[in-house]
Design a protein around this motif. Structure first.
Motif, mmCIF file in Angstrom:
data_model
loop_
_atom_site.group_PDB
_atom_site.id
_atom_site.type_symbol
_atom_site.label_atom_id
_atom_site.label_comp_id
_atom_site.label_asym_id
_atom_site.label_seq_id
_atom_site.Cartn_x
_atom_site.Cartn_y
_atom_site.Cartn_z
ATOM 1 N N VAL A 1 0.845 -1.188 0.000
ATOM 2 C CA VAL A 1 0.000 0.000 0.000
ATOM 3 C C VAL A 1 0.881 1.238 0.000
ATOM 4 O O VAL A 1 1.807 1.343 0.801
ATOM 5 C CB VAL A 1 -0.927 0.012 1.233
ATOM 6 C CG1 VAL A 1 -1.794 1.273 1.227
ATOM 7 C CG2 VAL A 1 -1.804 -1.227 1.251
ATOM 8 N N ASP A 2 0.583 2.154 -0.906
ATOM 9 C CA ASP A 2 1.293 3.426 -0.902
ATOM 10 C C ASP A 2 0.867 4.250 0.301
ATOM 11 O O ASP A 2 -0.230 4.094 0.833
ATOM 12 C CB ASP A 2 0.996 4.206 -2.187
ATOM 13 C CG ASP A 2 1.470 3.460 -3.423
ATOM 14 O OD1 ASP A 2 2.465 2.720 -3.295
ATOM 15 O OD2 ASP A 2 0.839 3.606 -4.473
ATOM 16 N N GLU A 3 1.728 5.164 0.724
ATOM 17 C CA GLU A 3 1.396 6.003 1.873
ATOM 18 C C GLU A 3 0.450 7.116 1.423
ATOM 19 O O GLU A 3 0.773 7.938 0.579
ATOM 20 C CB GLU A 3 2.672 6.600 2.467
ATOM 21 C CG GLU A 3 2.413 7.376 3.748
ATOM 22 C CD GLU A 3 3.699 7.818 4.421
ATOM 23 O OE1 GLU A 3 3.688 8.870 5.068
ATOM 24 O OE2 GLU A 3 4.708 7.099 4.272
ATOM 25 N N HIS A 4 -0.737 7.129 2.028
ATOM 26 C CA HIS A 4 -1.752 8.111 1.648
ATOM 27 C C HIS A 4 -1.953 9.182 2.710
ATOM 28 O O HIS A 4 -2.473 10.245 2.419
ATOM 29 C CB HIS A 4 -3.091 7.418 1.393
ATOM 30 C CG HIS A 4 -3.060 6.472 0.228
ATOM 31 N ND1 HIS A 4 -3.121 6.897 -1.071
ATOM 32 C CD2 HIS A 4 -2.976 5.125 0.187
ATOM 33 C CE1 HIS A 4 -3.081 5.851 -1.888
ATOM 34 N NE2 HIS A 4 -2.993 4.761 -1.147
ATOM 35 N N TYR A 5 -1.611 8.875 3.936
ATOM 36 C CA TYR A 5 -1.903 9.783 5.040
ATOM 37 C C TYR A 5 -0.632 10.441 5.557
ATOM 38 O O TYR A 5 0.365 9.768 5.823
ATOM 39 C CB TYR A 5 -2.580 9.036 6.186
ATOM 40 C CG TYR A 5 -3.875 8.360 5.807
ATOM 41 C CD1 TYR A 5 -4.877 9.061 5.134
ATOM 42 C CD2 TYR A 5 -4.111 7.024 6.122
ATOM 43 C CE1 TYR A 5 -6.068 8.456 4.787
ATOM 44 C CE2 TYR A 5 -5.309 6.410 5.790
ATOM 45 C CZ TYR A 5 -6.272 7.127 5.120
ATOM 46 O OH TYR A 5 -7.460 6.520 4.774
ATOM 47 N N LYS A 6 -0.676 11.745 5.694
ATOM 48 C CA LYS A 6 0.457 12.469 6.268
ATOM 49 C C LYS A 6 0.298 12.462 7.787
ATOM 50 O O LYS A 6 -0.648 13.035 8.334
ATOM 51 C CB LYS A 6 0.475 13.911 5.753
ATOM 52 C CG LYS A 6 1.692 14.712 6.222
ATOM 53 C CD LYS A 6 1.625 16.149 5.726
ATOM 54 C CE LYS A 6 1.759 16.187 4.211
ATOM 55 N NZ LYS A 6 1.763 17.596 3.708
ATOM 56 N N LYS A 7 1.225 11.808 8.464
ATOM 57 C CA LYS A 7 1.122 11.630 9.911
ATOM 58 C C LYS A 7 2.111 12.551 10.621
ATOM 59 O O LYS A 7 3.321 12.406 10.490
ATOM 60 C CB LYS A 7 1.370 10.165 10.279
ATOM 61 C CG LYS A 7 0.338 9.237 9.643
ATOM 62 C CD LYS A 7 0.617 7.779 9.901
ATOM 63 C CE LYS A 7 -0.420 6.907 9.212
ATOM 64 N NZ LYS A 7 -0.167 5.477 9.383
ATOM 65 N N LEU A 8 1.570 13.500 11.352
ATOM 66 C CA LEU A 8 2.374 14.465 12.097
ATOM 67 C C LEU A 8 2.465 14.021 13.559
ATOM 68 O O LEU A 8 1.500 13.512 14.123
ATOM 69 C CB LEU A 8 1.753 15.858 12.004
ATOM 70 C CG LEU A 8 1.450 16.347 10.588
ATOM 71 C CD1 LEU A 8 0.745 17.688 10.628
ATOM 72 C CD2 LEU A 8 2.736 16.442 9.770
ATOM 73 N N THR A 9 3.612 14.228 14.168
ATOM 74 C CA THR A 9 3.841 13.679 15.505
ATOM 75 C C THR A 9 3.619 14.683 16.626
ATOM 76 O O THR A 9 3.700 14.323 17.787
ATOM 77 C CB THR A 9 5.277 13.146 15.614
ATOM 78 O OG1 THR A 9 6.196 14.213 15.326
ATOM 79 C CG2 THR A 9 5.508 12.016 14.633
ATOM 80 N N ASP A 10 3.339 15.932 16.315
ATOM 81 C CA ASP A 10 3.224 16.933 17.379
ATOM 82 C C ASP A 10 1.983 17.808 17.202
ATOM 83 O O ASP A 10 2.028 19.016 17.410
ATOM 84 C CB ASP A 10 4.472 17.811 17.437
ATOM 85 C CG ASP A 10 4.765 18.493 16.097
ATOM 86 O OD1 ASP A 10 4.081 18.159 15.118
ATOM 87 O OD2 ASP A 10 5.655 19.348 16.058
ATOM 88 N N VAL A 11 0.889 17.178 16.811
ATOM 89 C CA VAL A 11 -0.348 17.935 16.637
ATOM 90 C C VAL A 11 -0.818 18.492 17.974
ATOM 91 O O VAL A 11 -1.261 19.627 18.081
ATOM 92 C CB VAL A 11 -1.439 17.044 16.005
ATOM 93 C CG1 VAL A 11 -2.780 17.758 15.989
ATOM 94 C CG2 VAL A 11 -1.037 16.646 14.595
ATOM 95 N N VAL A 12 -0.755 17.669 19.013
ATOM 96 C CA VAL A 12 -1.028 18.108 20.380
ATOM 97 C C VAL A 12 0.233 17.879 21.190
ATOM 98 O O VAL A 12 0.730 16.751 21.259
ATOM 99 C CB VAL A 12 -2.212 17.344 20.996
ATOM 100 C CG1 VAL A 12 -2.446 17.787 22.437
ATOM 101 C CG2 VAL A 12 -3.475 17.556 20.171
ATOM 102 N N ASP A 13 0.760 18.942 21.801
ATOM 103 C CA ASP A 13 2.058 18.857 22.470
ATOM 104 C C ASP A 13 1.956 19.467 23.870
ATOM 105 O O ASP A 13 1.763 20.669 24.024
ATOM 106 C CB ASP A 13 3.111 19.593 21.642
ATOM 107 C CG ASP A 13 4.534 19.302 22.135
ATOM 108 O OD1 ASP A 13 4.674 18.821 23.278
ATOM 109 O OD2 ASP A 13 5.480 19.573 21.387
ATOM 110 N N PHE A 14 2.019 18.592 24.888
ATOM 111 C CA PHE A 14 2.035 19.042 26.281
ATOM 112 C C PHE A 14 3.319 18.527 26.944
ATOM 113 O O PHE A 14 3.286 17.644 27.805
ATOM 114 C CB PHE A 14 0.821 18.526 27.053
ATOM 115 C CG PHE A 14 -0.489 19.050 26.539
ATOM 116 C CD1 PHE A 14 -0.847 20.371 26.708
ATOM 117 C CD2 PHE A 14 -1.367 18.215 25.865
ATOM 118 C CE1 PHE A 14 -2.063 20.855 26.234
ATOM 119 C CE2 PHE A 14 -2.580 18.680 25.392
ATOM 120 C CZ PHE A 14 -2.922 20.007 25.576
ATOM 121 N N GLY A 15 4.437 19.063 26.543
ATOM 122 C CA GLY A 15 5.699 18.620 27.128
ATOM 123 C C GLY A 15 5.999 17.186 26.754
ATOM 124 O O GLY A 15 6.256 16.878 25.582
#
Length: 321
Positions: free
Chosen positions: A147-161
């Motif tokens: 499967v090709d990568e379709h979703y852009k996954k961000l790692t810091d959408v919500v950041d509380f320390g």
């Protein structure tokens, strides 16, 4: 080992909640069917598998590149709608062909259990030989579909320390919670929901009160199928791959979650899913990822040994109608 657990506590917690949300949605199908029919629908995991293929087909059909932001929410929502519709139809077809004829003839629960296992094997092999091989052009032996990568996954959408939540896990958690709340309101506040609870409590009296048992059973399977379809869309968002046996292990774990929370108890299935997801990820931090499945099934054995009624205990049959 303990240092790894402490360092990974918050990431493990976030991963556990996201994974537990998928378990909980899938566990709802097991617990609702058991609450109404006193039957473990072992083919439910394969309905989930059908949903993952529907999600894959939807994303490929859209022809979009890698999406993120609000576009990602829209694509996942559309995928969930399509997968939920496909799995709802599949669940209804399963009930009509594999279970209803046995109920009409007054067959034993053992016969229904054997029918469920047979239906599960049939669905797996149908997708292995027809869908995977002929539709997607992948060999049966290969199992997983590229499967090709379709979703852009961000790692810091919500950041509380120390707490960082990626967008895919946030969507999984929020989407699952919304579906759980909707199901809880449906069962407790609608006429069909009252019919489900009354049938679970006393089917003979429910018939005398004008409840259509066949309709209630069909609705139960359809609602469980919708939950499995949404779970499949969220699973595809997280892992972006599927195969014809993807539901096997996941289905067993969802059943474990249902037993952990109290089989036949809707809110118990939710609690069991989240608890199991957290225990799996905490176990991975403590003992290594290779022990993840061991932790899940150890939990199942311990629950069956010491508290077979589960965390909440009350079943759908005992809920107030």
């Amino acid at each position: 080992m303990l240092d790894d657990f402490i360092n990974q506590f918050w990431p493990s917690t976030i991963d556990g909640l996201a994974l537990g949300a998928i378990y909980a949605l899938l566990a709802l199908g097991y617990t609702m069917v058991y609450g109404v029919l006193r039957l473990i629908n072992f083919a439910h995991a394969d309905i989930f598998m059908v949903g993952t293929f529907a999600a894959l087909w939807t994303v490929r059909s859209l022809g979009v590149g890698t999406v993120g932001g609000f576009a990602l929410v829209g694509v996942v929502a559309l995928t969930a709608v399509v997968a939920g519709a496909v799995t709802a139809g599949s669940a209804m077809l399963l009930e009509v062909t594999a279970y209803r004829p046995l109920r009409k003839r007054g067959a034993s629960r053992l016969a229904a259990l054997i029918s469920a296992i047979g239906a599960s094997i049939f669905i797996q092999q149908l997708f292995a030989t027809v869908v995977v091989h002929r539709v997607f052009g992948t060999s049966k032996e290969g199992g997983k579909l590229p499967v090709d990568e379709h979703y852009k996954k961000l790692t810091d959408v919500v950041d509380f320390g120390p707490i960082q939540i990626s967008n895919d896990k946030l969507i999984i958690f929020v989407g699952a919670v919304l579906m759980m709340v909707a199901l809880d309101q449906f069962v407790n506040r609608t006429k069909l929901g009252r019919g489900i609870r009354s049938t679970a409590q006393d089917p003979e009296t429910a018939v005398l009160m004008g409840v259509n048992i066949d309709r209630v059973v069909s609705v139960t399977f359809v609602v469980g199928g919708v939950m499995a379809g949404v779970a499949a869309a969220l699973y595809f968002l997280r892992f972006e791959q599927t195969n014809y046996f993807v539901g096997f292990l996941l289905g067993i774990k969802a059943f474990t979650a249902a037993v952990l929370g109290g089989i036949g108890n809707i809110r118990g299935a939710l609690a069991g899913g989240f608890v199991l997801g957290l225990l799996e990820m905490y176990g991975s931090s403590l003992f290594g990822s290779q022990w993840r499945d061991v932790v899940a099934f150890t939990v199942l054995i311990l629950v069956l040994m010491f508290r077979p009624t589960g965390i909440l205990g009350e079943s759908l049959q005992q809920a107030r109608a």
